[in-house]
Design an enzyme around this catalytic site. Structure first.
Site, PDB file in Angstrom:
ATOM      1  N   HIS A 134       0.809  -1.241   0.000  1.00 18.29           N
ATOM      2  CA  HIS A 134       0.000   0.000   0.000  1.00 18.29           C
ATOM      3  C   HIS A 134       0.830   1.272   0.000  1.00 18.29           C
ATOM      4  O   HIS A 134       0.303   2.351  -0.221  1.00 18.29           O
ATOM      5  CB  HIS A 134      -0.944   0.005   1.213  1.00 18.29           C
ATOM      6  CG  HIS A 134      -0.241   0.252   2.515  1.00 18.29           C
ATOM      7  ND1 HIS A 134       0.491  -0.739   3.144  1.00 18.29           N
ATOM      8  CD2 HIS A 134      -0.116   1.361   3.275  1.00 18.29           C
ATOM      9  CE1 HIS A 134       1.010  -0.234   4.247  1.00 18.29           C
ATOM     10  NE2 HIS A 134       0.651   1.034   4.352  1.00 18.29           N
ATOM     11  N   GLY A 163       3.495   1.688  -1.991  1.00 16.89           N
ATOM     12  CA  GLY A 163       4.060   1.864  -3.323  1.00 16.89           C
ATOM     13  C   GLY A 163       3.132   2.684  -4.206  1.00 16.89           C
ATOM     14  O   GLY A 163       1.999   3.002  -3.821  1.00 16.89           O
ATOM     15  N   TYR A 187      12.582 -10.582 -12.915  1.00 19.16           N
ATOM     16  CA  TYR A 187      11.286 -10.012 -12.534  1.00 19.16           C
ATOM     17  C   TYR A 187      10.160 -10.724 -13.285  1.00 19.16           C
ATOM     18  O   TYR A 187       9.139 -11.109 -12.693  1.00 19.16           O
ATOM     19  CB  TYR A 187      11.306  -8.520 -12.879  1.00 19.16           C
ATOM     20  CG  TYR A 187      10.087  -7.754 -12.458  1.00 19.16           C
ATOM     21  CD1 TYR A 187       9.821  -7.512 -11.114  1.00 19.16           C
ATOM     22  CD2 TYR A 187       9.200  -7.243 -13.400  1.00 19.16           C
ATOM     23  CE1 TYR A 187       8.706  -6.790 -10.725  1.00 19.16           C
ATOM     24  CE2 TYR A 187       8.079  -6.519 -13.020  1.00 19.16           C
ATOM     25  CZ  TYR A 187       7.831  -6.293 -11.687  1.00 19.16           C
ATOM     26  OH  TYR A 187       6.728  -5.586 -11.296  1.00 19.16           O
ATOM     27  N   THR A 216       0.837  -2.132 -18.315  1.00 22.84           N
ATOM     28  CA  THR A 216       1.949  -1.610 -19.104  1.00 22.84           C
ATOM     29  C   THR A 216       2.795  -0.679 -18.217  1.00 22.84           C
ATOM     30  O   THR A 216       2.547  -0.572 -17.017  1.00 22.84           O
ATOM     31  CB  THR A 216       1.386  -0.884 -20.341  1.00 22.84           C
ATOM     32  OG1 THR A 216       2.445  -0.669 -21.240  1.00 22.84           O
ATOM     33  CG2 THR A 216       0.726   0.443 -19.975  1.00 22.84           C
ATOM     34  N   ASN A 217       3.780   0.036 -18.781  1.00 21.41           N
ATOM     35  CA  ASN A 217       4.629   0.937 -17.966  1.00 21.41           C
ATOM     36  C   ASN A 217       3.761   2.014 -17.301  1.00 21.41           C
ATOM     37  O   ASN A 217       3.007   2.709 -17.986  1.00 21.41           O
ATOM     38  CB  ASN A 217       5.696   1.604 -18.847  1.00 21.41           C
ATOM     39  CG  ASN A 217       6.748   0.615 -19.322  1.00 21.41           C
ATOM     40  OD1 ASN A 217       6.451  -0.552 -19.565  1.00 21.41           O
ATOM     41  ND2 ASN A 217       7.977   1.075 -19.441  1.00 21.41           N
TER      42      ASN A 217
END
Ligand code: GFB
Length: 315
Positions: free
Chosen positions: A12, A14, A137, A165-166
């Protein structure tokens, strides 16, 4: 999902987890469970299990991960694999073992092969080799999404995954060595403007193509999928619009008002040449993004300035 459901948001603090918490609260979900890293170590299976047993959440959103840009990933594939694998397995497995009814696992479009067809459909998963700069990753995220898929098939639990996506937005990591390209560019151009520097150095050739999505759009997609009774196992979430890194640099330069010229450091990696996700599935289900890149960028530059002014910026 019921308004009274107890919802655990892993990660939470991040950028993604905090956007999910904002979106949940805005939609009237008040019963949100959160734990900081020092309160709960997601790498520790026994601790994660005890947490679920004590809290008994109805729903879990797994947004916790060690994340970073191309520099951080390529320098530490082993750590990205190890930590993200443990986070994924512990949070998903213990949820299933302790009766969490619903779970949404967040991954990344780097799970798809380096030379996947573009735009990348969900069916491209595991069809050829991964991009080397973020292989660790990607492998960890593939384990997490597969675990959800197996548990759904074997136990009938509605555990499903979303591949964004990014992303960019408030609370991003502005570290110029380890962050993603968009926040890094904001910091580099803004620093150049403030200090009157003539030059900004960016990485690679500038020719790779990337797609960017504001994290508030991602959070709306998370809620949208959680509200579905029978969501797909795996769904891409993107803006559908791609830009070259060179075009992105021009947009960030303009948004910050910097006058610096751009130097490209070709000793740095480009990474995957193109990464546009096929978003037909989620659009067909009825979700679409609302924040376009130019507007989102202006907002993010303002938020970055506010974060710097208040000393809250993550660098
Ligand atoms: O966002 P980024 O670090 O990661 O870099 P990926 C995207 C592109 O921007 C690459 C270029 O082609 C970089 O070479 N770039 C130009 C820069 N200047 C810079 C700069 O100053 N900093 C950075 N960081 N890049 C990541 C994966 O891949 O994307 C993760 O490593 C994850 O696993 C994430 O999937 C979403 O888009 O290449």
């Amino acid at each position: 999902m019921l308004k009274t459901d107890k919802i655990y948001v892993a990660g939470h603090r991040g950028m993604v987890g905090s956007a999910c918490v904002r979106a949940l609260k805005a939609a009237g979900f008040e019963n949100i469970v959160m734990r900081t890293h020092s309160e709960l170590d997601l790498l520790d299976p026994a601790a994660v299990r005890s947490f679920y047993e004590a809290e008994k959440p109805d729903v879990a959103i797994i947004a916790a991960a060690r994340v970073g840009g191309i520099g951080a990933n390529s320098a530490a594939n082993s750590q990205f694999l190890y930590e993200n694998e443990l986070i994924a397995l512990n949070t998903v497995w213990s949820a299933a073992e302790t009766g969490v009814k619903r779970l949404l696992f967040l991954g990344s479009t780097c799970i798809y092969p380096r030379m996947a067809p573009q735009p990348i459909p969900e069916s491209a998963l595991l069809t050829s080799e991964l991009e080397k700069t973020n292989e660790g990753y990607a492998l960890a995220k593939i384990s997490g999404l597969k675990l959800c898929e197996f548990l759904r098939r074997e136990r009938g639990l509605v555990y499903h995954s979303l591949m964004p996506t990014n992303l960019y937005g408030p609370g991003d990591n502005y570290d110029t060595e380890h962050g993603h390209v968009l926040p890094t560019m904001i910091r580099k151009f803004e620093t150049a403007r403030v200090n009157g520097n003539q030059k900004v150095t960016l990485w690679g050739s500038g020719s790779p193509l990337r797609e960017f999505l504001h994290v508030d759009d991602l959070a709306s997609a998370c809620l949208f999928l959680l509200e579905m009774e029978n969501p797909p196992d795996l769904v891409n979430v993107g803006s559908g619009r791609e830009v070259t890194i060179r075009q992105l640099a021009d947009m960030v330069k303009e948004a910050t008002g910097s006058q610096a010229f751009i130097e490209w450091d070709r000793t740095k990696p480009d990474g995957t040449p193109r990464k546009l996700c096929d978003t037909r599935l989620i659009r067909k289900l009825g979700w679409a993004p609302k924040i376009d890149l130019a507007a989102g960028l202006r907002r993010t530059v303002d938020e970055y300035r506010a974060e710097v002014a208040s000393g809250r910026v993550r660098v």
